[in-house]
Design an enzyme around this catalytic site. Structure first.
Site, PDB file in Angstrom:
ATOM      1  N   CYS A 101       0.977  -1.203   0.095  1.00  0.00           N
ATOM      2  CA  CYS A 101      -0.116  -0.042   0.114  1.00  0.00           C
ATOM      3  C   CYS A 101       0.782   1.449  -0.113  1.00  0.00           C
ATOM      4  O   CYS A 101       1.879   1.327   0.744  1.00  0.00           O
ATOM      5  CB  CYS A 101      -0.846   0.076   1.278  1.00  0.00           C
ATOM      6  SG  CYS A 101      -2.124  -1.320   1.176  1.00  0.00           S
ATOM      7  N   CYS A 325      -4.397   1.006 -17.357  1.00  0.00           N
ATOM      8  CA  CYS A 325      -4.280   0.639 -15.758  1.00  0.00           C
ATOM      9  C   CYS A 325      -3.040   1.585 -15.257  1.00  0.00           C
ATOM     10  O   CYS A 325      -2.305   1.358 -14.088  1.00  0.00           O
ATOM     11  CB  CYS A 325      -3.936  -0.674 -15.393  1.00  0.00           C
ATOM     12  SG  CYS A 325      -2.679  -1.572 -16.242  1.00  0.00           S
TER      13      CYS A 325
END
Length: 373
Positions: A101, A325
């Site tokens: 993350c 993406c």
């Protein structure tokens, strides 16, 4: 898991471990912000993780030598915090911990603003465009958590599991990943079930397939009897609904390089569309050379690249819908489309990967008025 760094020879004295106090600059593509240390010729740009624009932080250099143009670092202490900073919900998120993350220290709405800034900056820098960007939330996650319907862990010798550190092979043992969904993927979209190989590609956010289908159809506006190329078609998600729109008198061709995905596409599409297995550039070199009305493409992270873009425009579609993406790859390809008379007309961006720097875009390109024939 995080991407592994390339091995390279050191370029002088290592600066790893050195600590600096800095004021953090803007967000950059890749999940970090830009800062600068030192003065004059000895100054260096540092790409800093775990920081926010405008903050005053202490950073520790994690990669860099005297000979490098830029260094990498982690913010390890915050002296002046942004109002967008929050406590990370996961105990494994932070400097020296799990690298999965990038933005757990950022409020969810602010994460989306940062991603919008990155998309906007990439389009400006690489394609010369000034585009308004809003990153839209997608139903299916729990306040940015519990959305990864497929997750991979490192199995530890004691039977436990772990995640890798950022740009490292080192593993952090964990109890659970808060991004992992409580159930696996559903391969049903708009009441239609899709065959997918056990290890085949399918969007990991549960809301992604329906949202992307809606965006593609809204931008493409496929009409009865039109001809469509669906490139990098996967298991036929877009082709399936495009075939519905153009009807039995239209034509949809799905091109996919992965054999397992192409075989699944044949099952999913039955006789409603053609499926060709092969690398997109190789297929377009010799097949489907006639004009088409519409092209939809969903390339891998590196983008379609010049060769495929030029093969697409050679077929003179009225519209191209590009699912991306990676905003840098999208911007580079948009610049090539512009060279051939196709302009970016609309852009939507979706937060399919909360807590990370990744963002999904769907772009519409059409011919400029001077190039219409």
């Amino acid at each position: 898991m995080s991407r592994q760094p390339r091995r390279r020879r050191p370029r002088g004295r290592s600066r790893v471990g050195e600590r600096f106090t800095v004021t953090v600059g803007p967000v950059a593509h890749g999940g970090h912000c830009v800062a600068r240390v030192g003065d004059g010729d000895g100054s260096r740009v540092v790409f800093v993780r775990h920081a926010l624009p405008g903050e005053e932080v202490d950073l520790v250099v994690t990669e860099g030598t005297d000979g490098d143009r830029f260094w990498r670092g982690d913010a390890v202490a915050v002296h002046r915090a942004s109002e967008d900073r929050v406590a990370a919900p996961c105990p494994y998120a932070g400097p020296g911990l799990c690298g999965g993350c990038d933005f757990q220290h950022v409020a969810l709405a602010a994460q989306r603003r940062l991603k919008a800034d990155v998309v906007r900056e990439q389009l400006h820098r690489l394609a010369g465009l000034d585009v308004a960007v809003e990153v839209e939330p997608v139903p299916g996650d729990d306040h940015g958590l519990r959305w990864r319907t497929r997750q991979r862990y490192v199995r530890l010798p004691d039977g436990g599991r772990g995640m890798r550190k950022h740009r490292s092979h080192d593993v952090v043992p964990i109890d659970e990943c808060l991004l992992e969904a409580r159930s696996g993927p559903s391969h049903e979209v708009r009441g239609r079930r899709f065959a997918v190989a056990d290890d085949g590609f399918w969007q990991v956010h549960p809301g992604a397939p329906d949202v992307l289908v809606s965006a593609v159809l809204d931008l493409a506006r496929p009409q009865p009897r039109e001809s469509v190329l669906d490139l990098y078609a996967g298991v036929g998600l877009f082709a399936s609904f495009l075939a519905d729109a153009v009807g039995p008198d239209g034509r949809v061709v799905a091109v996919e390089g992965n054999r397992a995905a192409a075989q699944a596409a044949r099952v999913n599409l039955a006789d409603r569309a053609e499926v060709t297995t092969g690398a997109v550039d190789a297929v377009l070199d010799s097949a489907y050379i006639e004009r088409v009305d519409l092209v939809v493409l969903d390339p891998p992270r590196e983008g379609a690249r010049r060769r495929v873009v030029e093969q697409v425009v050679a077929r003179s579609p009225r519209a191209v819908v590009y699912v991306a993406c990676d905003p840098a790859a999208l911007a580079r390809d948009v610049a090539v489309f512009a060279e051939h008379g196709y302009a970016l007309r609309a852009l939507r961006a979706f937060d399919l990967f909360p807590m990370t720097h990744h963002v999904e875009c769907v772009a519409l390109l059409t011919k400029t008025a001077s190039d219409l024939r």
